[in-house]
Design a protein around this motif. Sequence first.
Motif, PDB file in Angstrom:
ATOM      1  N   TYR A  60      11.957   0.548  -4.644  1.00 49.96           N
ATOM      2  CA  TYR A  60      13.094  -0.242  -5.278  1.00 49.96           C
ATOM      3  C   TYR A  60      14.231  -0.748  -3.700  1.00 49.96           C
ATOM      4  O   TYR A  60      14.456  -1.008  -3.944  1.00 49.96           O
ATOM      5  CB  TYR A  60      14.060   0.708  -6.026  1.00 49.96           C
ATOM      6  CG  TYR A  60      15.244   2.071  -5.432  1.00 49.96           C
ATOM      7  CD1 TYR A  60      15.676   2.238  -4.461  1.00 49.96           C
ATOM      8  CD2 TYR A  60      14.027   3.008  -5.731  1.00 49.96           C
ATOM      9  CE1 TYR A  60      16.442   3.341  -3.852  1.00 49.96           C
ATOM     10  CE2 TYR A  60      14.428   4.658  -4.904  1.00 49.96           C
ATOM     11  CZ  TYR A  60      15.284   4.733  -4.378  1.00 49.96           C
ATOM     12  OH  TYR A  60      16.103   5.541  -3.659  1.00 49.96           O
ATOM     13  N   TYR A  63      12.763  -3.367  -2.361  1.00 48.08           N
ATOM     14  CA  TYR A  63      12.487  -4.271  -3.284  1.00 48.08           C
ATOM     15  C   TYR A  63      14.381  -4.559  -3.311  1.00 48.08           C
ATOM     16  O   TYR A  63      14.804  -5.374  -3.484  1.00 48.08           O
ATOM     17  CB  TYR A  63      12.156  -4.978  -4.190  1.00 48.08           C
ATOM     18  CG  TYR A  63      10.298  -4.929  -4.400  1.00 48.08           C
ATOM     19  CD1 TYR A  63      10.010  -6.023  -4.252  1.00 48.08           C
ATOM     20  CD2 TYR A  63       9.730  -4.097  -4.495  1.00 48.08           C
ATOM     21  CE1 TYR A  63       8.549  -6.898  -3.577  1.00 48.08           C
ATOM     22  CE2 TYR A  63       8.256  -3.924  -3.763  1.00 48.08           C
ATOM     23  CZ  TYR A  63       7.523  -4.820  -4.193  1.00 48.08           C
ATOM     24  OH  TYR A  63       6.919  -5.184  -3.841  1.00 48.08           O
ATOM     25  N   LEU A  65      16.634  -2.825  -4.329  1.00 51.64           N
ATOM     26  CA  LEU A  65      16.986  -2.612  -5.953  1.00 51.64           C
ATOM     27  C   LEU A  65      17.566  -1.414  -6.245  1.00 51.64           C
ATOM     28  O   LEU A  65      17.927  -0.422  -5.470  1.00 51.64           O
ATOM     29  CB  LEU A  65      15.828  -2.429  -6.682  1.00 51.64           C
ATOM     30  CG  LEU A  65      14.968  -3.845  -7.235  1.00 51.64           C
ATOM     31  CD1 LEU A  65      13.478  -2.857  -7.190  1.00 51.64           C
ATOM     32  CD2 LEU A  65      16.216  -4.450  -7.862  1.00 51.64           C
ATOM     33  N   ASN A  66      18.645  -0.815  -7.109  1.00 48.31           N
ATOM     34  CA  ASN A  66      19.582  -0.065  -7.099  1.00 48.31           C
ATOM     35  C   ASN A  66      18.432   1.220  -7.372  1.00 48.31           C
ATOM     36  O   ASN A  66      17.477   0.833  -7.954  1.00 48.31           O
ATOM     37  CB  ASN A  66      20.210   0.359  -8.275  1.00 48.31           C
ATOM     38  CG  ASN A  66      21.444  -0.791  -7.818  1.00 48.31           C
ATOM     39  OD1 ASN A  66      21.913  -1.309  -6.694  1.00 48.31           O
ATOM     40  ND2 ASN A  66      22.100  -1.522  -9.366  1.00 48.31           N
ATOM     41  N   PRO A  68      16.598   4.133  -8.770  1.00 49.64           N
ATOM     42  CA  PRO A  68      16.315   4.063 -10.513  1.00 49.64           C
ATOM     43  C   PRO A  68      17.308   6.042 -11.207  1.00 49.64           C
ATOM     44  O   PRO A  68      17.354   6.804  -9.803  1.00 49.64           O
ATOM     45  CB  PRO A  68      15.317   4.181 -11.052  1.00 49.64           C
ATOM     46  CG  PRO A  68      14.487   5.116  -9.408  1.00 49.64           C
ATOM     47  CD  PRO A  68      15.415   4.186  -8.613  1.00 49.64           C
ATOM     48  N   TRP A  74      11.531   1.804 -11.128  1.00 57.25           N
ATOM     49  CA  TRP A  74      11.643   0.653 -11.716  1.00 57.25           C
ATOM     50  C   TRP A  74      10.165  -0.183 -11.672  1.00 57.25           C
ATOM     51  O   TRP A  74       8.752   0.336 -11.171  1.00 57.25           O
ATOM     52  CB  TRP A  74      11.701  -0.493 -10.587  1.00 57.25           C
ATOM     53  CG  TRP A  74      14.040  -0.187 -10.238  1.00 57.25           C
ATOM     54  CD1 TRP A  74      13.674   0.542  -9.608  1.00 57.25           C
ATOM     55  CD2 TRP A  74      14.196  -1.536 -10.838  1.00 57.25           C
ATOM     56  NE1 TRP A  74      15.812   0.482  -9.726  1.00 57.25           N
ATOM     57  CE2 TRP A  74      15.310  -1.583 -10.656  1.00 57.25           C
ATOM     58  CE3 TRP A  74      13.645  -2.390 -11.648  1.00 57.25           C
ATOM     59  CZ2 TRP A  74      16.309  -1.280 -10.668  1.00 57.25           C
ATOM     60  CZ3 TRP A  74      14.968  -3.210 -11.835  1.00 57.25           C
ATOM     61  CH2 TRP A  74      16.125  -2.743 -11.104  1.00 57.25           C
ATOM     62  N   TYR A  81      11.400  -7.475 -13.043  1.00 62.35           N
ATOM     63  CA  TYR A  81      11.709  -6.429 -12.109  1.00 62.35           C
ATOM     64  C   TYR A  81      12.410  -5.435 -13.801  1.00 62.35           C
ATOM     65  O   TYR A  81      13.502  -5.957 -14.696  1.00 62.35           O
ATOM     66  CB  TYR A  81      12.268  -5.926 -10.918  1.00 62.35           C
ATOM     67  CG  TYR A  81      11.386  -6.427  -9.732  1.00 62.35           C
ATOM     68  CD1 TYR A  81      10.304  -6.753  -9.425  1.00 62.35           C
ATOM     69  CD2 TYR A  81      12.920  -7.336  -8.502  1.00 62.35           C
ATOM     70  CE1 TYR A  81      10.050  -7.197  -8.779  1.00 62.35           C
ATOM     71  CE2 TYR A  81      11.759  -8.048  -7.689  1.00 62.35           C
ATOM     72  CZ  TYR A  81      10.282  -7.769  -7.947  1.00 62.35           C
ATOM     73  OH  TYR A  81       9.779  -7.734  -6.414  1.00 62.35           O
ATOM     74  N   LEU A  83      13.852  -1.226 -15.468  1.00 62.03           N
ATOM     75  CA  LEU A  83      13.841  -0.486 -14.878  1.00 62.03           C
ATOM     76  C   LEU A  83      14.075   0.280 -16.284  1.00 62.03           C
ATOM     77  O   LEU A  83      15.237  -0.588 -17.544  1.00 62.03           O
ATOM     78  CB  LEU A  83      15.232  -0.718 -14.340  1.00 62.03           C
ATOM     79  CG  LEU A  83      16.388   0.784 -14.181  1.00 62.03           C
ATOM     80  CD1 LEU A  83      15.446   2.448 -13.313  1.00 62.03           C
ATOM     81  CD2 LEU A  83      17.488   0.721 -13.027  1.00 62.03           C
TER      82      LEU A  83
END
Length: 101
Positions: A60, A63, A65-66, A68, A74, A81, A83
Amino acid sequence: MNRIRKAIALSTLAMTLAGGYAVAQDHPDHHDHPYVRHDEWKKGARINREDWNRGAALDYRRYHLNAPPRGYEWREVDGNYVLAAVATGVIASAIVASTIH
């Protein structure tokens, strides 16, 4: 003079095309997975186990992303994408991958 301009234009075009191809091949984030729209992948829905298993796990951070939550992961599936909870497949978020890059 006209021949020189044509030669320069063609060589510039060739270098541009070849250079773009080389960058696409060497880029670590380049994915060959075509995008498939999945309207059923919404928050609270479940992703099929076969779809989940086809997906590649994502880092994550790489990329942007938050992080998880515990027990979630992810994955990139069909150019999306996703999650979802690893144990149950309950989706927390689904994003089209091309909107991130």
